[in-house]
Design a protein around this motif. Structure first.
Motif, PDB file in Angstrom:
ATOM      1  N   LYS A 127       7.906   4.041  -9.788  1.00  0.00           N
ATOM      2  CA  LYS A 127       6.993   4.894  -9.283  1.00  0.00           C
ATOM      3  C   LYS A 127       6.006   4.014  -8.323  1.00  0.00           C
ATOM      4  O   LYS A 127       5.293   3.051  -8.988  1.00  0.00           O
ATOM      5  N   ASN A 128       5.751   4.344  -7.109  1.00  0.00           N
ATOM      6  CA  ASN A 128       4.585   3.632  -6.267  1.00  0.00           C
ATOM      7  C   ASN A 128       3.404   4.396  -6.096  1.00  0.00           C
ATOM      8  O   ASN A 128       3.529   5.607  -5.348  1.00  0.00           O
ATOM      9  N   PRO A 129       2.507   3.989  -6.128  1.00  0.00           N
ATOM     10  CA  PRO A 129       1.023   4.549  -5.783  1.00  0.00           C
ATOM     11  C   PRO A 129       1.063   4.796  -4.238  1.00  0.00           C
ATOM     12  O   PRO A 129       1.335   4.057  -3.693  1.00  0.00           O
ATOM     13  N   CYS A 130       0.959   5.961  -3.846  1.00  0.00           N
ATOM     14  CA  CYS A 130       0.596   6.192  -2.493  1.00  0.00           C
ATOM     15  C   CYS A 130      -0.737   6.677  -1.857  1.00  0.00           C
ATOM     16  O   CYS A 130      -1.205   7.458  -2.571  1.00  0.00           O
ATOM     17  N   LEU A 131      -1.277   6.204  -0.826  1.00  0.00           N
ATOM     18  CA  LEU A 131      -2.492   6.561  -0.402  1.00  0.00           C
ATOM     19  C   LEU A 131      -2.156   7.376   0.905  1.00  0.00           C
ATOM     20  O   LEU A 131      -1.389   7.052   1.643  1.00  0.00           O
ATOM     21  N   LEU A 132      -3.134   8.579   0.899  1.00  0.00           N
ATOM     22  CA  LEU A 132      -2.810   9.634   2.264  1.00  0.00           C
ATOM     23  C   LEU A 132      -3.972   9.883   2.973  1.00  0.00           C
ATOM     24  O   LEU A 132      -4.606  10.705   2.731  1.00  0.00           O
ATOM     25  N   PRO A 133      -4.272   9.010   3.840  1.00  0.00           N
ATOM     26  CA  PRO A 133      -5.419   8.871   4.834  1.00  0.00           C
ATOM     27  C   PRO A 133      -5.125  10.245   5.711  1.00  0.00           C
ATOM     28  O   PRO A 133      -4.315  10.741   6.121  1.00  0.00           O
ATOM     29  N   ASN A 182      -8.024  11.133   8.045  1.00  0.00           N
ATOM     30  CA  ASN A 182      -8.635  10.799   9.105  1.00  0.00           C
ATOM     31  C   ASN A 182      -8.701   9.631   9.697  1.00  0.00           C
ATOM     32  O   ASN A 182      -8.264   8.443   8.994  1.00  0.00           O
ATOM     33  N   ILE A 183      -9.700   9.333  10.531  1.00  0.00           N
ATOM     34  CA  ILE A 183      -9.806   8.027  11.069  1.00  0.00           C
ATOM     35  C   ILE A 183     -10.552   7.022  10.113  1.00  0.00           C
ATOM     36  O   ILE A 183     -10.530   5.711   9.704  1.00  0.00           O
ATOM     37  N   GLN A 184     -11.516   7.605   9.442  1.00  0.00           N
ATOM     38  CA  GLN A 184     -12.592   6.947   8.624  1.00  0.00           C
ATOM     39  C   GLN A 184     -11.615   6.272   7.499  1.00  0.00           C
ATOM     40  O   GLN A 184     -11.720   5.241   7.002  1.00  0.00           O
ATOM     41  N   GLU A 185     -10.679   7.208   6.948  1.00  0.00           N
ATOM     42  CA  GLU A 185      -9.765   6.849   5.830  1.00  0.00           C
ATOM     43  C   GLU A 185      -8.846   5.829   6.228  1.00  0.00           C
ATOM     44  O   GLU A 185      -8.414   5.114   5.442  1.00  0.00           O
ATOM     45  N   CYS A 186      -8.436   5.924   7.440  1.00  0.00           N
ATOM     46  CA  CYS A 186      -7.295   4.746   8.099  1.00  0.00           C
ATOM     47  C   CYS A 186      -8.185   3.553   7.790  1.00  0.00           C
ATOM     48  O   CYS A 186      -7.392   2.598   7.492  1.00  0.00           O
ATOM     49  N   PHE A 187      -9.493   3.616   8.183  1.00  0.00           N
ATOM     50  CA  PHE A 187     -10.143   2.264   7.963  1.00  0.00           C
ATOM     51  C   PHE A 187     -10.210   1.912   6.658  1.00  0.00           C
ATOM     52  O   PHE A 187     -10.057   0.902   6.284  1.00  0.00           O
ATOM     53  N   GLU A 188     -10.922   2.660   5.785  1.00  0.00           N
ATOM     54  CA  GLU A 188     -11.304   2.421   4.438  1.00  0.00           C
ATOM     55  C   GLU A 188     -10.169   2.069   3.569  1.00  0.00           C
ATOM     56  O   GLU A 188     -10.007   1.199   2.749  1.00  0.00           O
ATOM     57  N   PHE A 189      -8.812   2.878   3.810  1.00  0.00           N
ATOM     58  CA  PHE A 189      -7.643   2.442   3.107  1.00  0.00           C
ATOM     59  C   PHE A 189      -6.941   1.449   3.311  1.00  0.00           C
ATOM     60  O   PHE A 189      -6.325   0.920   2.543  1.00  0.00           O
ATOM     61  N   GLY A 190      -7.475   0.707   4.607  1.00  0.00           N
ATOM     62  CA  GLY A 190      -7.165  -0.678   4.727  1.00  0.00           C
ATOM     63  C   GLY A 190      -7.472  -1.695   3.824  1.00  0.00           C
ATOM     64  O   GLY A 190      -6.899  -2.424   3.326  1.00  0.00           O
ATOM     65  N   GLN A 191      -8.797  -1.260   3.242  1.00  0.00           N
ATOM     66  CA  GLN A 191      -9.315  -2.208   2.080  1.00  0.00           C
ATOM     67  C   GLN A 191      -8.904  -1.614   0.783  1.00  0.00           C
ATOM     68  O   GLN A 191      -8.245  -2.462   0.022  1.00  0.00           O
ATOM     69  N   THR A 192      -9.024  -0.272   0.734  1.00  0.00           N
ATOM     70  CA  THR A 192      -8.426   0.376  -0.609  1.00  0.00           C
ATOM     71  C   THR A 192      -7.194  -0.384  -1.055  1.00  0.00           C
ATOM     72  O   THR A 192      -6.761  -0.079  -2.441  1.00  0.00           O
ATOM     73  N   ALA A 193      -6.220  -0.225   0.028  1.00  0.00           N
ATOM     74  CA  ALA A 193      -4.886  -0.543  -0.383  1.00  0.00           C
ATOM     75  C   ALA A 193      -4.651  -1.796  -0.943  1.00  0.00           C
ATOM     76  O   ALA A 193      -4.044  -2.152  -2.073  1.00  0.00           O
ATOM     77  N   PHE A 194      -5.509  -2.787  -0.447  1.00  0.00           N
ATOM     78  CA  PHE A 194      -5.414  -4.199  -1.195  1.00  0.00           C
ATOM     79  C   PHE A 194      -6.040  -4.353  -2.488  1.00  0.00           C
ATOM     80  O   PHE A 194      -5.784  -4.771  -3.242  1.00  0.00           O
ATOM     81  N   ASP A 195      -7.202  -3.445  -2.689  1.00  0.00           N
ATOM     82  CA  ASP A 195      -8.053  -3.609  -3.833  1.00  0.00           C
ATOM     83  C   ASP A 195      -6.985  -3.034  -4.817  1.00  0.00           C
ATOM     84  O   ASP A 195      -6.769  -3.404  -6.039  1.00  0.00           O
TER      85      ASP A 195
END
Ligand SMILES: Cc1ncc(C[n+]2csc(CCOP(=O)(O)OP(=O)(O)O)c2C)c(N)n1
Ligand code: SF4
Lengths: 633, 356
Positions: free
Chosen positions: A357-363, A365-378
């Protein structure tokens, strides 16, 4: 020009039909950027074929004063520059719409069929012979092919009443410092403008662009660019990739950014990007780098994701931080590679064999594409897991407005890593133990100078000490701990965003948010969606409200699904789950996670490859409600 | 057949105290868990030679990462250097995993152990591209011509006409890992035999010091599935057909050169750390290890003559490794912190200006 009584201010859809490779992209961007800079809320979508040159391509611009700029199926204004599609294009116009076209391209629109369509839909045809205008703007054959596109920009500038100063600024920006190019493009736009001014002045054109302050603090950006920025500011140091549409532009943008902003004063690189031989290698390189302690990522799309499946399970079982950024496109198989979909959700969550089972992030909007760039690594480093980000072609490659991004102040979370000093202090180090009882073990990085540091990484059965095992209890301890980790992940992944129906839901910052799935007003209808469906959902809510149908909205931003989503579902008589795939994959996921509320969930699916529209959400809801009312009667 | 002379290897350190190497460790500090391979498996001999070579090179186990794929051969990293980190990856994926790890931590010494199935079949894509990129590592293929772990099917390195235990014969041409590596531009290409400590130990030592990808194709008989008559990878067959190209010795930096060779031409190769690889011609073959074309020719000729040519075929210490090519900072990418990685607020604004 005669101005019609019912003027549509900042409220119109323009479609421009051209031939792929004809250079229309710059002209279209200039037009969009001019509207954006005037303060007109806009969105731009490029509908392009899987082809380098010659096939039809369309650019959709939607302006909407409240910011509902999701795709709308029919255009108000059409610019037909492609002889192959003129007749088909005519059918995509709203009744009463304006069809501007290059009359040098042939006689297609003089056919009986064309005339019938024009008559029935009361279309206003605006034929323009582009050739003399092009001839006036340049003598160079090569340049003629390109500037023809600036002529329609000039025509539209006059018809829509665009701010010419802003237009000229956008032309200058588009062609950066190339003075001669700027001059010829400005000239072409002026010729188009002048033509419209003199020749089209008697046409009652009801669409107007009005300057506002609305876009003051906004950016216009593609999701893939925002993702690349996210990687840059999120501390990514290792990238391996294999080119595939629609993900390639993330890595290409990231390389550009990193070349500029990730070099030491001596010119040394603080990042590495490797174009791998295939996706098997891309993900394996990313795993090697993640194991050695770097923030590492690969970008791909469906076919590549499939190839990464074995490594995903390996990462899950060996607990190596890594990130896959999947920009989804239409499948199955090669599908329609330049069209959009959300079809990889289920395969991403369960990518690989066994109980993976892999955690998935679902951006969304543009803000979340940016933010999840860091969140994904965290998250990858905190959970010691593969994290898959699911963007899509619509979000990744189209132009979206967003509040100006803010500098990310949140520190990196590098997770549970023990260095030599830590090891000195602790009694014993068990790589796959659970000392904190949260399912997340501690790790050490290769090269750590301590006798307790080393351990053996293997995808085969291992015990808490990382030693090989085929003992049932030792194996079960590990997989049960991994299940516990999944529960812990629920407290760490981005929570859903909840919205109440609000006629002024212009953008998410104006909408009221509620915490923990609890909503303040009573609505019987819930809408659950994710990713690039966001704007279309908000517009659908707005249109429903106009029909006196109150709705609440839950936008899921991650898997594992959090328990507050269950609360939301339970608070509504019916919940419509919006998926951009044939099988309602999020709907399936919700039903299996929350099977006790199975009966409260209905699926809405949009899967023709085009970006989702508000109508495609609204219509099934209205139909369902009508049916329900009839059943009750 | 050439008989290798029975003189002791000339590469024991001269300055370190007895029983200790230059990092003050004993040979037992390089041991691993007990092997679970079949008794007599060639792979266990390779394990022993890796231990000797690494001990003699004085590389500290903490600096080493042991990498592998899947197969009997790929299990061996568990059987040497328990104090080192190990990474037993997926079948055929040692090459890309090692690439990622090495790029982000250039100070790690990468010792990779793969099988012929792992390298020449499922992993051939990653293998070829690792070589193209010249990833600095010691890449050992334990080559037994069969898939040991899945019980004896032919691998892509089985010779045409070789017989399986059941009698079935292999109708396909073999992939010669060394020829393949040479054509791909591999900067260190050697072949040896698991039973030949005298040749393999110095080769491993040199490979560990090499600037880029050092490939050693080690014929390593599978005692259980490929040691019968009709096999071209059995102990007997290899012993009878092994032709050594050179006698090898490695002289560590600062060490006195005491190699006592008999007459004949010798070639010396300077390794990046200052040590010297000394090669002395054996038999009739004239070969310079900087002559790639001749290496390919010799390999082809010896194969045609039914020989298994062993030795160092090619070495090139002037090509930059992948890490050098990537022009990386001197720290490992893994250890860069937030302040080193995050561009400033001003830079952030500068980037955003394009989107306003
Ligand atoms: C993806 C995948 N396919 C198949 C296997 C099964 N498998 C395990 S080891 C192996 C062959 C190993 O042969 P080789 O690399 O020559 O090593 P040896 O056992 O001979 O040392 C195979 C096919 C696997 N582990 N993974
Ligand atoms: S099966 Fe063959 S390769 Fe595997 S351990 Fe036994 S002898 Fe070695």
């Amino acid at each position: 020009m005669n101005v019609n009584k019912s003027i549509n201010k900042n409220n119109f859809v323009i479609t421009i039909a051209t031939v792929n490779g004809s250079g229309s992209q710059s002209a279209n961007n200039i037009l969009l950027k001019t509207l954006f800079r005037m303060g007109v809320p806009v969105g731009g979508k490029n509908v392009f074929p899987s082809n380098i040159a010659g096939l039809p391509t369309w650019f959709w611009i939607r302006a909407e004063e409240n910011g509902y700029v999701a795709r709308r199926a029919k255009a108000d204004i059409f610019v037909g520059m492609n002889p192959q599609t003129l007749l088909e294009d005519l059918k995509t116009l709203r009744s009463g719409g304006f069809f501007i076209y290059n009359s040098d391209l042939g006689t297609q629109l003089q056919s009986d069929l064309a005339q019938t369509i024009v008559k029935e839909a009361s279309i206003q045809l605006i034929p323009i012979s582009f050739k003399p205008l092009v001839d006036q703007s340049t003598d160079s054959i090569k340049v003629k092919k390109l500037v023809i596109n600036m002529i329609y920009v000039g025509v539209l500038a006059k018809l829509l009443n665009l701010d010419l100063e802003v237009l000229n600024l956008s032309i200058a920006d588009q062609f950066e410092n190339k003075d001669s190019v700027i001059t010829v493009n400005k000239k072409a736009a002026e010729l188009g403008y002048h033509y419209a001014e003199t020749t089209l002045k008697d046409i009652p054109f009801p669409y107007q662009a009005i300057t506002t302050e609305k876009n003051k603090n906004k950016v216009l950006m593609e999701g893939n660019t925002a993702a690349a920025l996210g990687w840059l500011f999120g501390g990514c140091t290792f990238t391996a990739w294999y080119p595939i549409t629609p993900s390639s532009s993330i890595v290409e943008k990231y390389i550009q950014l990193a070349q500029k902003y990730r070099k030491t004063s001596e010119g040394k690189n603080k990042f590495a990007v490797i174009q791998a031989e295939d996706e098997l290698s891309s993900i394996c390189m990313v795993l090697g780098a993640g194991w050695a302690g770097a923030r590492s990522v690969t970008a791909t799309s469906g076919p590549g994701l499939s190839l990464m499946a074995e490594a995903a399970g390996f990462s899950y079982f060996t607990e190596i931080p890594s990130v896959i950024w999947d920009v989804q496109r239409v499948g199955p198989s090669t599908g329609m590679p330049t069209r959009t979909a959300q079809g990889d959700l289920l395969s991403a969550v369960h990518l690989s064999h066994g109980d993976t089972k892999n955690p998935c992030l679902l951006p969304g909007n543009i803000q979340e594409c940016f933010e999840f760039g860091q969140t994904a690594f965290d998250l990858a480093e905190r959970l010691q897991q593969l994290v898959i980000v699911l963007s899509d072609l619509d979000l990744g490659m189209n132009l979206w407005m967003e509040n100006k991004l803010t500098y990310p102040e949140k520190p990196f979370d590098r997770g549970k890593v023990l260095n030599a000093e830590d090891l000195e202090k602790i009694g014993q180090f068990e790589r796959y133990g659970d000392p904190d009882k949260d399912g997340i073990p501690y790790r050490t990085l290769p090269g750590t100078w301590h006798e307790k540091a080393s351990y053996f990484t293997r995808g085969s059965g291992h015990n808490a000490k990382a030693a090989y095992t085929e003992k049932s209890d030792e194996y079960q301890f590990i997989v049960d701990r991994l299940a516990k980790k999944w529960e812990t992940a629920k407290t760490m992944v981005p929570a859903p965003v909840y919205l109440q129906s609000d006629p002024n839901l212009a953008s998410k910052d104006q909408a009221s948010k509620t915490q923990g799935g609890k909503v303040q007003t009573k609505a019987q209808i819930g809408i659950i969606a994710y990713g690039s469906s966001d704007l279309a959902v908000k517009e659908a809510m707005h249109l429903l409200k106009e029909k006196n149908i109150e709705t609440h909205y839950c936008r899921i931003r991650a898997v594992p699904l959090t328990p507050d989503i269950l609360d939301f579902i339970q608070q509504h008589e019916v919940n419509f789950v919006v998926d951009q795939n044939r099988d309602g994959q999020m709907c399936e996921l919700l039903k299996s996670e929350f099977n006790q509320v199975f009966h409260l969930i209905e699926s809405i699916r949009h899967y023709d490859g085009t970006p989702i529209t508000a109508e495609s959400i609204l219509e099934p809801i209205v139909k369902f409600l009508v049916n329900m009312a009839e059943r009750r009667n | 057949m050439t008989v290798t002379p029975k003189t002791p290897p000339a590469n024991a350190p001269v300055t370190a105290p007895a029983n200790k190497n230059k990092v003050n460790l004993e040979k037992k500090d390089y041991s691993g868990s007990a092997s679970t391979l079949c008794t007599g498996c060639g792979h266990d001999s390779i394990t022993a030679h890796i231990i000797t070579a690494t001990y003699q090179n004085g590389i500290h186990p903490y600096q080493i990462a042991k990498m592998s794929g899947i197969g009997c051969s790929s299990k061996t990293p568990a059987y040497f250097m328990s104090k080192s980190f190990g990474f037993n990856s997926m079948h055929g994926r040692m090459a890309p995993v090692t690439t990622g790890a090495k790029v982000v931590n250039g100070s790690l010494h990468m010792i990779g152990m793969s099988g012929d199935g792992d390298t020449a079949s499922i992993g051939v894509g990653g293998f070829t591209h690792l070589i193209r990129r010249n990833v600095q590592m010691c890449y050992i293929v334990a080559n037994n011509g069969v898939y040991g772990l899945t019980k004896g099917q032919f691998s892509a390195t089985a010779d045409k006409g070789a017989k399986q235990k059941s009698g079935a014969y292999n109708p396909f041409d073999t992939i010669d890992i060394c020829s393949l590596a040479l054509t791909l531009g591999c900067t260190f290409v050697a072949r040896s035999f698991s039973g030949d400590a005298k040749q393999l130990v110095p080769l491993l030592q040199a490979a560990q010091k090499h600037r880029g990808t050092a490939l050693i194709d080690v014929i390593s008989p599978c005692i259980t599935f490929n040691n019968h008559d009709g096999s071209t990878k059995s102990y007997t067959y290899v012993r009878e057909h092994d032709v050594s190209l050179q006698e090898l010795g490695l002289v560590q930096p600062m060490e006195e050169i005491k190699v006592d060779y008999r007459e004949g031409s010798t070639q010396r190769v300077q390794m990046p750390d200052g040590s010297e690889l000394i090669l002395k011609k054996l038999g009739a073959n004239e070969h310079s290890v900087s002559d790639k074309i001749n290496a390919l020719k010799l390999l082809q000729e010896s194969a045609n003559a039914g020989q298994i040519l062993t030795g160092l075929f090619y070495i090139n210490e002037s090509s930059p490794s992948l890490n050098e090519e990537l022009n990386l900072v001197s720290e490992g990418l893994f250890e860069l912190n937030e302040s080193q990685l995050k561009p400033s607020k001003t830079q952030f604004e500068e980037i955003l200006a394009d989107f306003l």
